[in-house]
Design a protein around this motif. Sequence first.
Motif, PDB file in Angstrom:
ATOM      1  N   GLN A  33       0.862  -1.178   0.000  1.00 21.39           N
ATOM      2  CA  GLN A  33       0.000   0.000   0.000  1.00 21.39           C
ATOM      3  C   GLN A  33       0.899   1.229   0.000  1.00 21.39           C
ATOM      4  N   HIS A  34       0.517   2.229  -0.781  1.00 23.59           N
ATOM      5  CA  HIS A  34       1.303   3.455  -0.875  1.00 23.59           C
ATOM      6  C   HIS A  34       0.465   4.647  -0.459  1.00 23.59           C
ATOM      7  N   VAL A  35       1.046   5.530   0.349  1.00 15.43           N
ATOM      8  CA  VAL A  35       0.429   6.807   0.704  1.00 15.43           C
ATOM      9  C   VAL A  35       1.080   7.836  -0.199  1.00 15.43           C
ATOM     10  N   ILE A  36       0.280   8.426  -1.105  1.00 11.51           N
ATOM     11  CA  ILE A  36       0.831   9.315  -2.130  1.00 11.51           C
ATOM     12  C   ILE A  36       0.080  10.641  -2.158  1.00 11.51           C
ATOM     13  N   PRO A  37       0.780  11.714  -2.550  1.00  8.83           N
ATOM     14  CA  PRO A  37       0.081  12.996  -2.689  1.00  8.83           C
ATOM     15  C   PRO A  37      -0.858  12.964  -3.888  1.00  8.83           C
ATOM     16  N   LYS A  38      -2.030  13.581  -3.723  1.00  7.59           N
ATOM     17  CA  LYS A  38      -3.009  13.668  -4.803  1.00  7.59           C
ATOM     18  C   LYS A  38      -3.631  15.056  -4.739  1.00  7.59           C
ATOM     19  N   GLY A  39      -3.053  15.967  -5.502  1.00  6.89           N
ATOM     20  CA  GLY A  39      -3.504  17.366  -5.446  1.00  6.89           C
ATOM     21  C   GLY A  39      -3.219  17.936  -4.068  1.00  6.89           C
ATOM     22  N   GLN A  40      -4.248  18.476  -3.436  1.00  3.11           N
ATOM     23  CA  GLN A  40      -4.114  19.005  -2.075  1.00  3.11           C
ATOM     24  C   GLN A  40      -4.381  17.933  -1.023  1.00  3.11           C
ATOM     25  N   ASN A  41      -4.707  16.730  -1.441  1.00  3.87           N
ATOM     26  CA  ASN A  41      -5.054  15.638  -0.537  1.00  3.87           C
ATOM     27  C   ASN A  41      -4.002  14.536  -0.581  1.00  3.87           C
ATOM     28  N   TRP A  42      -4.292  13.440   0.123  1.00  2.90           N
ATOM     29  CA  TRP A  42      -3.419  12.274   0.169  1.00  2.90           C
ATOM     30  C   TRP A  42      -4.247  11.042  -0.133  1.00  2.90           C
ATOM     31  N   VAL A  44      -4.445   6.642  -0.621  1.00  2.00           N
ATOM     32  CA  VAL A  44      -3.893   5.327  -0.322  1.00  2.00           C
ATOM     33  C   VAL A  44      -4.177   4.478  -1.550  1.00  2.00           C
ATOM     34  N   ARG A  45      -3.136   3.900  -2.107  1.00  2.00           N
ATOM     35  CA  ARG A  45      -3.275   3.127  -3.343  1.00  2.00           C
ATOM     36  C   ARG A  45      -2.438   1.860  -3.266  1.00  2.00           C
ATOM     37  N   ARG A  46      -3.038   0.741  -3.687  1.00  2.00           N
ATOM     38  CA  ARG A  46      -2.293  -0.512  -3.782  1.00  2.00           C
ATOM     39  C   ARG A  46      -1.334  -0.404  -4.965  1.00  2.00           C
ATOM     40  N   ALA A  47      -0.148  -0.929  -4.824  1.00  2.00           N
ATOM     41  CA  ALA A  47       0.846  -0.887  -5.896  1.00  2.00           C
ATOM     42  C   ALA A  47       0.273  -1.508  -7.156  1.00  2.00           C
ATOM     43  N   GLY A  48       0.405  -0.810  -8.266  1.00  2.00           N
ATOM     44  CA  GLY A  48      -0.052  -1.301  -9.552  1.00  2.00           C
ATOM     45  C   GLY A  48      -1.504  -1.012  -9.853  1.00  2.00           C
ATOM     46  N   SER A  49      -2.233  -0.452  -8.911  1.00  2.00           N
ATOM     47  CA  SER A  49      -3.650  -0.166  -9.108  1.00  2.00           C
ATOM     48  C   SER A  49      -3.845   1.242  -9.646  1.00  2.00           C
ATOM     49  N   ALA A  50      -4.826   1.397 -10.499  1.00  2.00           N
ATOM     50  CA  ALA A  50      -5.131   2.719 -11.042  1.00  2.00           C
ATOM     51  C   ALA A  50      -6.040   3.510 -10.099  1.00  2.00           C
ATOM     52  N   ARG A  51      -6.804   2.804  -9.278  1.00  2.00           N
ATOM     53  CA  ARG A  51      -7.747   3.457  -8.369  1.00  2.00           C
ATOM     54  C   ARG A  51      -7.186   3.524  -6.958  1.00  2.00           C
ATOM     55  N   SER A  52      -7.576   4.560  -6.256  1.00  2.00           N
ATOM     56  CA  SER A  52      -7.177   4.724  -4.865  1.00  2.00           C
ATOM     57  C   SER A  52      -8.137   3.980  -3.953  1.00  2.00           C
ATOM     58  N   SER A  53      -7.611   3.476  -2.847  1.00  2.00           N
ATOM     59  CA  SER A  53      -8.454   2.852  -1.828  1.00  2.00           C
ATOM     60  C   SER A  53      -9.205   3.915  -1.049  1.00  2.00           C
ATOM     61  N   GLY A  54      -8.639   5.100  -0.995  1.00  2.00           N
ATOM     62  CA  GLY A  54      -9.273   6.214  -0.292  1.00  2.00           C
ATOM     63  C   GLY A  54      -8.470   7.482  -0.481  1.00  2.00           C
ATOM     64  N   VAL A  55      -9.145   8.622  -0.361  1.00  2.00           N
ATOM     65  CA  VAL A  55      -8.497   9.930  -0.454  1.00  2.00           C
ATOM     66  C   VAL A  55      -8.799  10.667   0.850  1.00  2.00           C
ATOM     67  N   PHE A  56      -7.772  11.280   1.440  1.00  2.00           N
ATOM     68  CA  PHE A  56      -7.878  11.875   2.759  1.00  2.00           C
ATOM     69  C   PHE A  56      -7.348  13.303   2.739  1.00  2.00           C
ATOM     70  N   GLY A  57      -7.830  14.104   3.669  1.00  2.00           N
ATOM     71  CA  GLY A  57      -7.429  15.502   3.747  1.00  2.00           C
ATOM     72  C   GLY A  57      -6.016  15.715   4.247  1.00  2.00           C
ATOM     73  N   THR A  58      -5.525  14.799   5.069  1.00  2.00           N
ATOM     74  CA  THR A  58      -4.165  14.937   5.599  1.00  2.00           C
ATOM     75  C   THR A  58      -3.384  13.645   5.377  1.00  2.00           C
ATOM     76  N   GLN A  59      -2.076  13.774   5.391  1.00  2.00           N
ATOM     77  CA  GLN A  59      -1.219  12.605   5.247  1.00  2.00           C
ATOM     78  C   GLN A  59      -1.392  11.673   6.441  1.00  2.00           C
ATOM     79  N   SER A  60      -1.575  12.231   7.625  1.00  2.00           N
ATOM     80  CA  SER A  60      -1.750  11.410   8.829  1.00  2.00           C
ATOM     81  C   SER A  60      -2.967  10.508   8.722  1.00  2.00           C
ATOM     82  N   GLU A  61      -4.082  11.037   8.224  1.00  2.00           N
ATOM     83  CA  GLU A  61      -5.288  10.227   8.046  1.00  2.00           C
ATOM     84  C   GLU A  61      -5.049   9.107   7.037  1.00  2.00           C
ATOM     85  N   ALA A  62      -4.329   9.422   5.961  1.00  2.00           N
ATOM     86  CA  ALA A  62      -4.029   8.417   4.933  1.00  2.00           C
ATOM     87  C   ALA A  62      -3.116   7.326   5.484  1.00  2.00           C
ATOM     88  N   ILE A  63      -2.160   7.707   6.316  1.00  2.00           N
ATOM     89  CA  ILE A  63      -1.246   6.733   6.908  1.00  2.00           C
ATOM     90  C   ILE A  63      -1.999   5.775   7.815  1.00  2.00           C
TER      91      ILE A  63
END
Length: 99
Positions: A33-42, A44-63
């Motif tokens: 699982q990768h926590v990656i920046p997405k615009g102003q948000n963060w 969570v995406r599985r390696a190799g996946s095009a879709r995110s598992s979730g988008v969060f307002g802060t990096q801490s929430e994504a972690i």
Amino acid sequence: MGASGGRGRKDFYFRRPSPIFDTAKDAAMATSQHVIPKGQNWAVRRAGSARSSGVFGTQSEAIVAARRIAQNQGVDVFIHGDDGRIRTREVYAKLPSKG
């Protein structure tokens, strides 16, 4: 190309893609699982996946979300920085059960 026409070179070859991973690092990257920046948000995406598992307002929430997924799946978490480069790796390997 030289006298041999380039056919006799032993120092260069093409590798065929293999479903078997060359290293443990490759295997971890493929199932992690990768926590990656997405615009102003963060995200969570599985390696190799095009879709995110979730988008969060802060990096801490994504972690927190990535850790929960990784613990359930027994995979690694890669936390990326603002620049997209991997900053931290956390390992959540499932231990083999006894018995």
